[in-house]
Scaffold this motif. Sequence first.
Motif, PDB file in Angstrom:
ATOM      1  N   MET A   1       0.847  -1.205   0.000  1.00 32.51           N
ATOM      2  CA  MET A   1       0.000   0.000   0.000  1.00 32.51           C
ATOM      3  C   MET A   1       0.877   1.246   0.000  1.00 32.51           C
ATOM      4  SD  MET A   1      -2.781   1.210   2.832  1.00 32.51           S
ATOM      5  CE  MET A   1      -3.465   2.843   2.737  1.00 32.51           C
ATOM      6  N   LYS A   2       0.462   2.247  -0.801  1.00 28.12           N
ATOM      7  CA  LYS A   2       1.201   3.498  -0.834  1.00 28.12           C
ATOM      8  C   LYS A   2       0.962   4.285   0.453  1.00 28.12           C
ATOM      9  CE  LYS A   2       0.880   3.924  -5.850  1.00 28.12           C
ATOM     10  NZ  LYS A   2       0.406   4.749  -6.971  1.00 28.12           N
ATOM     11  N   ASN A   3       2.037   4.589   1.142  1.00 34.33           N
ATOM     12  CA  ASN A   3       1.915   5.359   2.371  1.00 34.33           C
ATOM     13  C   ASN A   3       1.944   6.860   2.026  1.00 34.33           C
ATOM     14  OD1 ASN A   3       1.777   6.069   4.998  1.00 34.33           O
ATOM     15  ND2 ASN A   3       3.927   5.607   5.462  1.00 34.33           N
ATOM     16  N   ASP A   4       0.883   7.318   1.380  1.00 33.79           N
ATOM     17  CA  ASP A   4       0.884   8.678   0.840  1.00 33.79           C
ATOM     18  C   ASP A   4      -0.461   9.334   1.123  1.00 33.79           C
ATOM     19  OD1 ASP A   4       1.641  10.116  -2.449  1.00 33.79           O
ATOM     20  OD2 ASP A   4       1.302  11.024  -0.485  1.00 33.79           O
ATOM     21  N   THR A 230      -8.099  12.605  10.511  1.00 36.36           N
ATOM     22  CA  THR A 230      -9.051  11.528  10.251  1.00 36.36           C
ATOM     23  C   THR A 230      -8.557  10.621   9.129  1.00 36.36           C
ATOM     24  OG1 THR A 230     -10.859  12.998  10.903  1.00 36.36           O
ATOM     25  CG2 THR A 230     -11.459  11.033   9.691  1.00 36.36           C
ATOM     26  N   ALA A 231      -7.948  11.201   8.078  1.00 36.73           N
ATOM     27  CA  ALA A 231      -7.422  10.388   6.980  1.00 36.73           C
ATOM     28  C   ALA A 231      -6.302   9.472   7.464  1.00 36.73           C
ATOM     29  CB  ALA A 231      -6.921  11.298   5.867  1.00 36.73           C
ATOM     30  N   GLY A 232      -5.435   9.987   8.337  1.00 35.34           N
ATOM     31  CA  GLY A 232      -4.374   9.146   8.879  1.00 35.34           C
ATOM     32  C   GLY A 232      -4.923   7.998   9.709  1.00 35.34           C
ATOM     33  N   GLN A 233      -5.920   8.264  10.521  1.00 31.51           N
ATOM     34  CA  GLN A 233      -6.547   7.210  11.314  1.00 31.51           C
ATOM     35  C   GLN A 233      -7.236   6.183  10.420  1.00 31.51           C
ATOM     36  OE1 GLN A 233      -9.111   9.429  13.882  1.00 31.51           O
ATOM     37  NE2 GLN A 233      -7.469  10.026  15.304  1.00 31.51           N
ATOM     38  N   LEU A 234      -7.859   6.690   9.335  1.00 32.04           N
ATOM     39  CA  LEU A 234      -8.525   5.774   8.402  1.00 32.04           C
ATOM     40  C   LEU A 234      -7.508   4.855   7.739  1.00 32.04           C
ATOM     41  CD1 LEU A 234     -11.098   4.919   6.862  1.00 32.04           C
ATOM     42  CD2 LEU A 234     -10.618   6.737   5.228  1.00 32.04           C
ATOM     43  N   LYS A 235      -6.379   5.432   7.328  1.00 31.88           N
ATOM     44  CA  LYS A 235      -5.333   4.606   6.714  1.00 31.88           C
ATOM     45  C   LYS A 235      -4.819   3.559   7.700  1.00 31.88           C
ATOM     46  CE  LYS A 235      -1.091   5.905   6.376  1.00 31.88           C
ATOM     47  NZ  LYS A 235       0.186   6.576   6.061  1.00 31.88           N
ATOM     48  N   ASP A 236      -4.587   3.954   8.963  1.00 30.28           N
ATOM     49  CA  ASP A 236      -4.114   3.002   9.970  1.00 30.28           C
ATOM     50  C   ASP A 236      -5.149   1.912  10.222  1.00 30.28           C
ATOM     51  OD1 ASP A 236      -1.842   4.510  10.169  1.00 30.28           O
ATOM     52  OD2 ASP A 236      -2.493   5.604  11.961  1.00 30.28           O
ATOM     53  N   ALA A 237      -6.447   2.279  10.210  1.00 23.82           N
ATOM     54  CA  ALA A 237      -7.490   1.284  10.438  1.00 23.82           C
ATOM     55  C   ALA A 237      -7.532   0.271   9.306  1.00 23.82           C
ATOM     56  CB  ALA A 237      -8.848   1.979  10.576  1.00 23.82           C
ATOM     57  N   VAL A 238      -7.340   0.739   8.069  1.00 24.00           N
ATOM     58  CA  VAL A 238      -7.310  -0.193   6.934  1.00 24.00           C
ATOM     59  C   VAL A 238      -6.108  -1.115   7.039  1.00 24.00           C
ATOM     60  CG1 VAL A 238      -7.043  -0.330   4.424  1.00 24.00           C
ATOM     61  CG2 VAL A 238      -8.600   1.337   5.418  1.00 24.00           C
ATOM     62  N   LEU A 239      -4.952  -0.576   7.411  1.00 22.22           N
ATOM     63  CA  LEU A 239      -3.759  -1.412   7.587  1.00 22.22           C
ATOM     64  C   LEU A 239      -3.983  -2.460   8.682  1.00 22.22           C
ATOM     65  CD1 LEU A 239      -0.914   1.264   7.318  1.00 22.22           C
ATOM     66  CD2 LEU A 239      -1.386  -0.593   5.719  1.00 22.22           C
ATOM     67  N   GLY A 240      -4.689  -2.057   9.750  1.00 24.41           N
ATOM     68  CA  GLY A 240      -4.946  -2.998  10.826  1.00 24.41           C
ATOM     69  C   GLY A 240      -5.910  -4.088  10.442  1.00 24.41           C
ATOM     70  N   ALA A 241      -6.719  -3.850   9.398  1.00 20.14           N
ATOM     71  CA  ALA A 241      -7.702  -4.849   8.964  1.00 20.14           C
ATOM     72  C   ALA A 241      -7.206  -5.651   7.774  1.00 20.14           C
ATOM     73  CB  ALA A 241      -9.021  -4.146   8.616  1.00 20.14           C
ATOM     74  N   ARG A 242      -5.887  -5.621   7.502  1.00 20.22           N
ATOM     75  CA  ARG A 242      -5.369  -6.304   6.312  1.00 20.22           C
ATOM     76  C   ARG A 242      -5.607  -7.801   6.368  1.00 20.22           C
ATOM     77  NH1 ARG A 242       0.323  -3.929   4.296  1.00 20.22           N
ATOM     78  NH2 ARG A 242      -0.163  -5.461   2.689  1.00 20.22           N
ATOM     79  N   PHE A 300     -16.504  -3.257   7.077  1.00 22.17           N
ATOM     80  CA  PHE A 300     -17.380  -2.384   7.851  1.00 22.17           C
ATOM     81  C   PHE A 300     -17.666  -2.917   9.239  1.00 22.17           C
ATOM     82  CE2 PHE A 300     -18.182  -0.826   3.575  1.00 22.17           C
ATOM     83  CZ  PHE A 300     -18.055   0.532   3.801  1.00 22.17           C
ATOM     84  N   ASP A 301     -17.095  -4.072   9.548  1.00 19.97           N
ATOM     85  CA  ASP A 301     -17.154  -4.527  10.936  1.00 19.97           C
ATOM     86  C   ASP A 301     -15.992  -3.934  11.728  1.00 19.97           C
ATOM     87  OD1 ASP A 301     -19.387  -5.953  10.460  1.00 19.97           O
ATOM     88  OD2 ASP A 301     -18.353  -7.846  10.069  1.00 19.97           O
ATOM     89  N   SER A 302     -15.134  -3.200  11.013  1.00 18.75           N
ATOM     90  CA  SER A 302     -13.964  -2.602  11.647  1.00 18.75           C
ATOM     91  C   SER A 302     -14.238  -1.126  11.941  1.00 18.75           C
ATOM     92  CB  SER A 302     -12.752  -2.743  10.713  1.00 18.75           C
ATOM     93  OG  SER A 302     -12.958  -1.928   9.574  1.00 18.75           O
ATOM     94  N   PRO A 303     -13.329  -0.420  12.632  1.00 20.54           N
ATOM     95  CA  PRO A 303     -13.535   1.010  12.946  1.00 20.54           C
ATOM     96  C   PRO A 303     -13.560   1.914  11.717  1.00 20.54           C
ATOM     97  CG  PRO A 303     -11.851   0.048  14.353  1.00 20.54           C
ATOM     98  CD  PRO A 303     -12.124  -0.965  13.290  1.00 20.54           C
ATOM     99  N   THR A 304     -13.231   1.361  10.559  1.00 17.04           N
ATOM    100  CA  THR A 304     -13.159   2.219   9.374  1.00 17.04           C
ATOM    101  C   THR A 304     -14.512   2.806   8.989  1.00 17.04           C
ATOM    102  OG1 THR A 304     -13.260   0.166   8.096  1.00 17.04           O
ATOM    103  CG2 THR A 304     -11.113   1.229   8.335  1.00 17.04           C
ATOM    104  N   ARG A 305     -15.607   2.094   9.310  1.00 16.68           N
ATOM    105  CA  ARG A 305     -16.924   2.665   8.998  1.00 16.68           C
ATOM    106  C   ARG A 305     -17.100   4.004   9.726  1.00 16.68           C
ATOM    107  NH1 ARG A 305     -22.142   0.626   7.805  1.00 16.68           N
ATOM    108  NH2 ARG A 305     -21.476  -1.523   8.063  1.00 16.68           N
ATOM    109  N   THR A 306     -16.798   4.010  11.029  1.00 19.26           N
ATOM    110  CA  THR A 306     -16.941   5.231  11.825  1.00 19.26           C
ATOM    111  C   THR A 306     -15.991   6.317  11.344  1.00 19.26           C
ATOM    112  OG1 THR A 306     -17.589   3.932  13.744  1.00 19.26           O
ATOM    113  CG2 THR A 306     -16.824   6.184  14.151  1.00 19.26           C
ATOM    114  N   LEU A 307     -14.750   5.939  11.037  1.00 17.92           N
ATOM    115  CA  LEU A 307     -13.772   6.924  10.587  1.00 17.92           C
ATOM    116  C   LEU A 307     -14.156   7.511   9.227  1.00 17.92           C
ATOM    117  CD1 LEU A 307     -10.499   5.090  11.683  1.00 17.92           C
ATOM    118  CD2 LEU A 307     -11.401   7.227  12.614  1.00 17.92           C
ATOM    119  N   ALA A 308     -14.694   6.662   8.343  1.00 19.09           N
ATOM    120  CA  ALA A 308     -15.124   7.156   7.030  1.00 19.09           C
ATOM    121  C   ALA A 308     -16.253   8.166   7.186  1.00 19.09           C
ATOM    122  CB  ALA A 308     -15.558   5.993   6.144  1.00 19.09           C
ATOM    123  N   ARG A 309     -17.168   7.867   8.098  1.00 19.05           N
ATOM    124  CA  ARG A 309     -18.261   8.817   8.349  1.00 19.05           C
ATOM    125  C   ARG A 309     -17.728  10.135   8.913  1.00 19.05           C
ATOM    126  NH1 ARG A 309     -23.305   6.999   7.731  1.00 19.05           N
ATOM    127  NH2 ARG A 309     -23.726   4.765   7.822  1.00 19.05           N
TER     128      ARG A 309
END
Length: 745
Positions: A1-4, A230-242, A300-309
Motif C-alpha cells: 500500500m502506498k503510504n501517501d 481523520t485520513a491518517g486514522q482511516l489509513k491506519d485502520a485499513v492497515l490494521g484490517a489487512r 465495515f465490521d472494523s472502525p473504518t466505517r466510523t472513521l469514514a463517516r
Amino acid sequence: MKNDLDEILVVPDLSTPKKKRRFVEKTCREFASHASQRYDLIGNSYLNGIYGKRRQQAVLNSLERAEREFVSFGLRSVAESFTHHELNPVNNYNEIDFMQDIRVGAALWMLDRLRAAGKLQEAIELLQAADYEIDFEIAAVPPDFHHPCYDNELIEAVVNAIMKRYKTPAIITEENARGVAPTGRYCRLLALIPEEEVKKADATFKAKVWELAERNMKGQGCLDRELMRTAGQLKDAVLGARALFSSTEGKESHAPAAGPLAKSPLDGVNFNNPNTMKKLLWGEPVIDDENWFEQPGPFFDSPTRTLAREGQNVVSRIRKYTNDFDLLIRMDEKEILEETGSREMTDALANFMVEDPFEICFALIHLIDSGDDAPWLMRSGSSLVFFAQQMLPWYIDWNEWTDEQFEAWLDGLEYNCNGWMEKETPPEKIDYYHEKHKGLNLAQVVYRLCRYVPPVGLHPFETEREQMIEDGMEEAKACKLSDMAELMFLHSFQAKLYRRPRHYDYKEEEEAEKAKLEKEQESLTHAIDSLKKEIAKYGQQGEADVTREDVTREYENDESEREEESDIDIDLQKTKTELDAAKKQIKKLREELAATQRDAARRQAEAERELKHFRMEHRELADLRELLFNRQEIPSSEEKTESHIAYPYQTRRRTVVFGGHESFLKVIKPMLPTVRFVDVENAAFNQQIIRHADVVWIQNNCISHTQYWSVVNRCKLAGVQLRYFAFASAEKCAEQLALEDQKER
C-alpha cells in the motif's frame, strides 16, 4: 500500500510555477463550468474570457505572498486552498451594487474629501457645467434620502460621473479587465482630491483584503488538520484490517473471502488502494450500488466505517464553510462559536472590522481602475465590499423583505408614518424650555449652537423608542437615537410641506415688480418736492409789499395748496391701497400658477405612464405577431445571415431573460455576458429581478406556464418593458436583443 496521505487527500503537486499556472487555469474552468450548469450567469461571466484571465493573473501574482504568509496554518496545500477561495464564484461587485449602494457610498466619500480640501465649490462648478448631462437611471439615490451636507442632485451628479468613467455603466467592466484607464469628468473630480487621501484609501482596502484571506486560511487550516488527522486514522485502520482483505499490491479487485462474509458485494474491493480510501473519505461510492455504505462485510465490521463517516462529515463542513464565510465574518463571537463548534475557528473569524465603509466603496472603484490585483482577488474583495455595504445607513437586505414592504419603501415616508399624530403626546424626555445652563434654557443653547429651534410635543418614534428599550438597548442610548431620528425626520418633512416649484424662476417677475414700485415712488417724491418749492417761494416775499389783497390772495392760494396736498395724500393712499391689492393678487396668481404647474406635471406624468404602457403593449403584440409569423409562415427565416454585431455584446440596459433550452442558454450566454438569465424551472424566482430590470425578454419555446404568467404579470405591475424572442436560434435571438438594445442608446 502506498503510504501517501496526499493521494488520499487529493492534494495536487504545485511545486513549480508551470504547475501552479495549469492548476489555476484548470480550477477557473471547473468553476466556470459548474456555474454554467447552475445557470449562474453572474458567476460564469466573471470566470470566462477576459474577466477569467484577469482573475487568474491576480491569483498567480499573489500565490508567492500567500505561501509565505499562510504556511503555518496547517493547510493541506496553501496554493490549492488560496486558489480555490479566490476563484470561487460566490459573489461579485456588480451584483453587490445592484441597488447602487457602492456607487453612492463612493460618491459621499469623494464629496467629504473635496469639502475637507476646500475644493467642493470647484467640484460643484465642474458638475454644473452646461455640457454635463446626468443619467438618473444610473445615478439615483434611495427614496426619501437626506444628507445634512449635500443635496441629492449633487450626490447623483457624482454618482453619474463614476458610472460614466467607462462606456459600460458598471462598477467592474471589460475595460478594467483589459487595463484601460478611465476618462471623463470622474478623472477631473479625482484630481481635486488630495493624493495622500486616495493612497490611504487604497492601502486600507488592500490590507483588509489580505486580512480576510488570512482569516479564511486560518479557518480552513482548522478543518484541514482535522481532515488529515481523520485520513491518517482511516489509513491506519485499513492497515490494521489487512488480515480480513487480500493484500496483493496494485490490484483493483480480489477473490471473495471464505466463509459467511463471502456474499458481501464489498469483498471484491481493494481497500488498500489509496484511490479507494480517497472515495471513502470524500463520500464517493466504491461499488455500483447507491446503498454501498450500508452493505455488510468484514471491512465495515472494523472502525473504518466510523472513521469514514467522520471524514465525510469534515468534508461536508469544509464545503459549508466555503459557502458561509461571508456570513461568518459578520457574526459576533458567540454566534460563530455556536455555528462552527470550534474555539480555534472562532478566534480566526471573530471581530473583523471596517472603520469607514465609504472609504472601502471608493477604494474598490479606484483600485479596479488602477489595475491593482487586490480587487481581482474577488472572493476576499467581494467579502470586504459586502461587509462594508451592510454598514451603510441605507442598506436593506432585500431577501428578507416582502413585496408589500418593498412597495412601501418605494412610496417613501408618510408624515403620519405610524399613526403617531393620533396617539396621546408622551412627556418630553428633555425639558428644553425650563432646564437651564448658565442662565440659558436648553432650547436657547441649541439655537446658539446651530440656529435650530427644537420642536415641542412631536414624537413620531416614541413607540420605536420603547421597543428598543424592551429589546435590551440602554434607555439613554434609545432616547438619544430616537431624539436624533425625530429631529431629522421632522426637519426633512417640514421642509417639503411648502416648496416652490423648482423649475419656475420668480427672479425676473420680482425685479419687474420692484422697478415698478421704485418708479411710482420716484414720481410721488418729485410731486412733493415741487409743492415744497412753491410754498418756500411765497415765504420769501418782503412784508413791505404785502397788501390786503396780497394777504387775501395768499390765503386763497394756501387754501388751494392745502386742497391740492389733500388730493395728493388721497391719491397716494389710493395708490398704496391699489398696490397692496396688486401684491395680494400677484401672490394669489403665484399660488394658482404653482398649483396649475403641479397639476400639469402630475397629468403629464400620468400621460407618459399611459403612453409607455400603451407602447409596451403595442411592442409586445408586435413581438407575438412576428413570433407567430416566423413559426407558421416562414420556417426558413432562421437561416444564418451576416451580422454586424460584435460579440460578446455589452448591453446598456439592465436586461433579464426567461426561458430557453439548456443548449440555447449555453450558446447565448457567452454572447451576452451582461444579461441575466433565470432558470426555467425556477417558478419562485426573486421578484426584485424584474423590478430592477429595464427590459425583460421571454424565450417561450421552453418555459413553464407558471413562470410565464408570473413574469408577464410582474412586468405589467412594475411597468417593465416585456419583449419576446422571435426565433429559436440562439444566434438570431442574440442579434435581435442586441439590435433592440442599440435602438435605445
